[in-house]
Design a protein around this motif. Structure first.
Motif, PDB file in Angstrom:
ATOM      1  N   GLU A   1       0.854  -1.185   0.000  1.00 30.20           N
ATOM      2  CA  GLU A   1       0.000   0.000   0.000  1.00 30.20           C
ATOM      3  C   GLU A   1       0.888   1.232   0.000  1.00 30.20           C
ATOM      4  O   GLU A   1       1.979   1.213   0.566  1.00 30.20           O
ATOM      5  CB  GLU A   1      -0.883   0.026   1.242  1.00 30.20           C
ATOM      6  N   GLY A   2       0.412   2.304  -0.624  1.00 34.81           N
ATOM      7  CA  GLY A   2       1.159   3.552  -0.649  1.00 34.81           C
ATOM      8  C   GLY A   2       1.056   4.212  -1.998  1.00 34.81           C
ATOM      9  O   GLY A   2       0.749   3.564  -3.008  1.00 34.81           O
ATOM     10  N   ALA A   3       1.346   5.498  -2.028  1.00 33.84           N
ATOM     11  CA  ALA A   3       1.235   6.273  -3.264  1.00 33.84           C
ATOM     12  C   ALA A   3       2.484   6.169  -4.135  1.00 33.84           C
ATOM     13  O   ALA A   3       2.409   6.321  -5.343  1.00 33.84           O
ATOM     14  CB  ALA A   3       0.951   7.741  -2.932  1.00 33.84           C
ATOM     15  N   THR A   4       3.635   5.921  -3.513  1.00 30.74           N
ATOM     16  CA  THR A   4       4.899   5.867  -4.252  1.00 30.74           C
ATOM     17  C   THR A   4       5.580   4.532  -3.983  1.00 30.74           C
ATOM     18  O   THR A   4       5.291   3.860  -2.984  1.00 30.74           O
ATOM     19  CB  THR A   4       5.844   6.996  -3.801  1.00 30.74           C
ATOM     20  N   PRO A   5       6.525   4.142  -4.840  1.00 31.67           N
ATOM     21  CA  PRO A   5       7.279   2.918  -4.554  1.00 31.67           C
ATOM     22  C   PRO A   5       7.970   2.959  -3.193  1.00 31.67           C
ATOM     23  O   PRO A   5       8.004   1.951  -2.482  1.00 31.67           O
ATOM     24  CB  PRO A   5       8.292   2.851  -5.707  1.00 31.67           C
ATOM     25  N   ALA A   6       8.521   4.109  -2.814  1.00 30.70           N
ATOM     26  CA  ALA A   6       9.190   4.213  -1.513  1.00 30.70           C
ATOM     27  C   ALA A   6       8.206   3.979  -0.371  1.00 30.70           C
ATOM     28  O   ALA A   6       8.519   3.258   0.586  1.00 30.70           O
ATOM     29  CB  ALA A   6       9.858   5.579  -1.368  1.00 30.70           C
ATOM     30  N   GLU A   7       7.007   4.567  -0.450  1.00 35.22           N
ATOM     31  CA  GLU A   7       5.988   4.337   0.579  1.00 35.22           C
ATOM     32  C   GLU A   7       5.590   2.870   0.629  1.00 35.22           C
ATOM     33  O   GLU A   7       5.376   2.313   1.707  1.00 35.22           O
ATOM     34  CB  GLU A   7       4.756   5.203   0.318  1.00 35.22           C
ATOM     35  N   ARG A   8       5.482   2.238  -0.526  1.00 30.75           N
ATOM     36  CA  ARG A   8       5.116   0.824  -0.580  1.00 30.75           C
ATOM     37  C   ARG A   8       6.202  -0.044   0.049  1.00 30.75           C
ATOM     38  O   ARG A   8       5.915  -0.963   0.804  1.00 30.75           O
ATOM     39  CB  ARG A   8       4.841   0.406  -2.021  1.00 30.75           C
ATOM     40  N   ALA A   9       7.464   0.248  -0.282  1.00 32.08           N
ATOM     41  CA  ALA A   9       8.583  -0.523   0.275  1.00 32.08           C
ATOM     42  C   ALA A   9       8.661  -0.367   1.789  1.00 32.08           C
ATOM     43  O   ALA A   9       8.779  -1.356   2.524  1.00 32.08           O
ATOM     44  CB  ALA A   9       9.892  -0.081  -0.373  1.00 32.08           C
TER      45      ALA A   9
ATOM     46  N   HIS B   1       6.318  -6.292   7.854  1.00 34.06           N
ATOM     47  CA  HIS B   1       6.992  -7.585   7.777  1.00 34.06           C
ATOM     48  C   HIS B   1       8.480  -7.522   8.139  1.00 34.06           C
ATOM     49  O   HIS B   1       9.234  -8.447   7.824  1.00 34.06           O
ATOM     50  CB  HIS B   1       6.831  -8.176   6.369  1.00 34.06           C
ATOM     51  N   GLY B   2       8.918  -6.467   8.804  1.00 36.01           N
ATOM     52  CA  GLY B   2      10.320  -6.334   9.186  1.00 36.01           C
ATOM     53  C   GLY B   2      10.801  -7.428  10.112  1.00 36.01           C
ATOM     54  O   GLY B   2      11.993  -7.713  10.173  1.00 36.01           O
ATOM     55  N   ASP B   3       9.867  -8.064  10.823  1.00 35.18           N
ATOM     56  CA  ASP B   3      10.254  -9.166  11.700  1.00 35.18           C
ATOM     57  C   ASP B   3      10.865 -10.321  10.910  1.00 35.18           C
ATOM     58  O   ASP B   3      11.674 -11.076  11.448  1.00 35.18           O
ATOM     59  CB  ASP B   3       9.053  -9.661  12.512  1.00 35.18           C
ATOM     60  N   LEU B   4      10.517 -10.449   9.640  1.00 39.73           N
ATOM     61  CA  LEU B   4      11.084 -11.506   8.806  1.00 39.73           C
ATOM     62  C   LEU B   4      12.537 -11.230   8.443  1.00 39.73           C
ATOM     63  O   LEU B   4      13.241 -12.107   7.957  1.00 39.73           O
ATOM     64  CB  LEU B   4      10.266 -11.660   7.520  1.00 39.73           C
ATOM     65  N   LEU B   5      12.995 -10.005   8.678  1.00 36.12           N
ATOM     66  CA  LEU B   5      14.369  -9.598   8.370  1.00 36.12           C
ATOM     67  C   LEU B   5      15.112  -9.205   9.645  1.00 36.12           C
ATOM     68  O   LEU B   5      15.907  -8.286   9.660  1.00 36.12           O
ATOM     69  CB  LEU B   5      14.356  -8.437   7.378  1.00 36.12           C
ATOM     70  N   GLY B   6      14.823  -9.873  10.718  1.00 31.97           N
ATOM     71  CA  GLY B   6      15.528  -9.625  11.966  1.00 31.97           C
ATOM     72  C   GLY B   6      14.898  -8.571  12.842  1.00 31.97           C
ATOM     73  O   GLY B   6      15.482  -8.145  13.822  1.00 31.97           O
ATOM     74  N   GLY B   7      13.711  -8.106  12.496  1.00 36.45           N
ATOM     75  CA  GLY B   7      13.018  -7.128  13.321  1.00 36.45           C
ATOM     76  C   GLY B   7      13.282  -5.692  12.942  1.00 36.45           C
ATOM     77  O   GLY B   7      12.995  -4.785  13.707  1.00 36.45           O
ATOM     78  N   ILE B   8      13.808  -5.459  11.736  1.00 35.31           N
ATOM     79  CA  ILE B   8      14.085  -4.084  11.323  1.00 35.31           C
ATOM     80  C   ILE B   8      12.788  -3.289  11.295  1.00 35.31           C
ATOM     81  O   ILE B   8      11.748  -3.797  10.918  1.00 35.31           O
ATOM     82  CB  ILE B   8      14.805  -4.040   9.953  1.00 35.31           C
ATOM     83  N   GLN B   9      12.870  -2.042  11.699  1.00 35.05           N
ATOM     84  CA  GLN B   9      11.720  -1.149  11.695  1.00 35.05           C
ATOM     85  C   GLN B   9      11.888  -0.131  10.573  1.00 35.05           C
ATOM     86  O   GLN B   9      12.989   0.352  10.317  1.00 35.05           O
ATOM     87  CB  GLN B   9      11.596  -0.443  13.043  1.00 35.05           C
ATOM     88  N   ALA B  10      10.789   0.182   9.917  1.00 39.23           N
ATOM     89  CA  ALA B  10      10.841   1.105   8.781  1.00 39.23           C
ATOM     90  C   ALA B  10      11.404   2.462   9.173  1.00 39.23           C
ATOM     91  O   ALA B  10      12.086   3.106   8.365  1.00 39.23           O
ATOM     92  CB  ALA B  10       9.453   1.254   8.171  1.00 39.23           C
TER      93      ALA B  10
ATOM     94  N   CYS C   1      17.350   1.516   0.522  1.00 37.29           N
ATOM     95  CA  CYS C   1      17.351   2.269   1.782  1.00 37.29           C
ATOM     96  C   CYS C   1      18.655   1.995   2.516  1.00 37.29           C
ATOM     97  O   CYS C   1      19.256   0.945   2.350  1.00 37.29           O
ATOM     98  CB  CYS C   1      16.194   1.821   2.681  1.00 37.29           C
ATOM     99  N   ARG C   2      19.069   2.959   3.343  1.00 41.22           N
ATOM    100  CA  ARG C   2      20.222   2.689   4.195  1.00 41.22           C
ATOM    101  C   ARG C   2      19.773   2.691   5.647  1.00 41.22           C
ATOM    102  O   ARG C   2      18.829   3.372   6.028  1.00 41.22           O
ATOM    103  CB  ARG C   2      21.365   3.656   3.955  1.00 41.22           C
ATOM    104  N   GLN C   3      20.496   1.917   6.418  1.00 43.88           N
ATOM    105  CA  GLN C   3      20.204   1.775   7.838  1.00 43.88           C
ATOM    106  C   GLN C   3      20.650   3.021   8.594  1.00 43.88           C
ATOM    107  O   GLN C   3      21.658   3.639   8.260  1.00 43.88           O
ATOM    108  CB  GLN C   3      20.946   0.542   8.383  1.00 43.88           C
ATOM    109  N   ARG C   4      19.877   3.383   9.603  1.00 42.72           N
ATOM    110  CA  ARG C   4      20.243   4.474  10.510  1.00 42.72           C
ATOM    111  C   ARG C   4      20.205   3.904  11.927  1.00 42.72           C
ATOM    112  O   ARG C   4      19.399   3.045  12.229  1.00 42.72           O
ATOM    113  CB  ARG C   4      19.276   5.641  10.371  1.00 42.72           C
ATOM    114  N   PHE C   5      21.103   4.395  12.756  1.00 40.89           N
ATOM    115  CA  PHE C   5      21.129   3.997  14.163  1.00 40.89           C
ATOM    116  C   PHE C   5      21.234   5.264  14.993  1.00 40.89           C
ATOM    117  O   PHE C   5      22.144   6.066  14.768  1.00 40.89           O
ATOM    118  CB  PHE C   5      22.301   3.058  14.452  1.00 40.89           C
ATOM    119  N   ALA C   6      20.284   5.453  15.885  1.00 43.30           N
ATOM    120  CA  ALA C   6      20.225   6.661  16.717  1.00 43.30           C
ATOM    121  C   ALA C   6      20.249   7.917  15.833  1.00 43.30           C
ATOM    122  O   ALA C   6      20.885   8.907  16.160  1.00 43.30           O
ATOM    123  CB  ALA C   6      21.357   6.677  17.743  1.00 43.30           C
TER     124      ALA C   6
END
Length: 187
Positions: free
Chosen positions: A46-54, A61-70, A89-94
């Motif tokens: 769901e979403g208006a753009t590919p980025a929103e959909r991703a 479903h981030g739990d399927l990838l180790g619990g990553i949060q959008a 996307c790139r990961q961010r921490f703090a």
């Protein structure tokens, strides 16, 4: 809190993918204790753009990838493919980018998720806090230029360097213009 929760094993991740989507394959990374890829999917979004959909897919479903949060991801690019789009996307921490750690969601022409590839890592803390960042952007650029004998340091960005599961340090990633084979220097 860290944006990761450990799955039990590859079999549990595969069972979850099959239960949710009816098909699909999990590539598991034993060292990280998380899925590194979900392949052969046809998952609605769901979403208006590919980025929103991703990001929406990761939120659900981030739990399927180790619990990553959008919200721990930053969209870097959306690229048109022959049969859909890829959102990287790139990961961010703090709130700080984790250098070189990315996740790519591939959507087909119907905007369904076909695959997800991840080299994200579970981080719980940065071992040196933000001590290296205390010197400031200008000082980081000068240090890189001095170290490289007056090469032009054109930009600096605070990053987290991840060295495997849970181990990370803060640093400045300095882009150096006159040494193309050494495009980034870390201070």
């Amino acid at each position: 809190s860290a944006p990761w929760a450990r799955l039990t094993d590859a079999a549990a991740a595969q069972a979850a993918v099959t239960a949710r989507f009816g098909s699909g394959r999990v590539l598991w990374d034993d060292a990280q204790g998380a899925s590194k890829a979900l392949l052969g999917l046809s998952a609605p979004t769901e979403g208006a753009t590919p980025a929103e959909r991703a990001l929406g897919f990761i939120a659900h479903h981030g739990d399927l990838l180790g619990g990553i949060q959008a919200d721990s991801l930053e969209v870097l690019s959306t690229s048109t493919l022959a049969r859909g789009v890829a959102v990287q996307c790139r990961q961010r921490f703090a709130g700080v980018p984790v250098d070189g750690r990315t996740l790519t969601v591939r959507l087909d022409a119907s905007q369904r998720v076909r695959s997800v590839h991840s080299d994200l890592t579970a981080l719980s803390e940065v071992v040196n806090g933000d001590r290296r960042l205390d010197i400031g952007e200008d000082a980081a650029r000068r240090a890189a230029s001095d170290h490289l004998d007056a090469a032009a340091a054109v930009a600096a960005e605070a990053v987290v360097l991840a060295f495997g599961a849970s181990v990370a340090e803060s640093a400045w990633r300095v882009t150096v213009a006159t040494v193309p084979w050494l495009a980034h220097h870390y201070v």
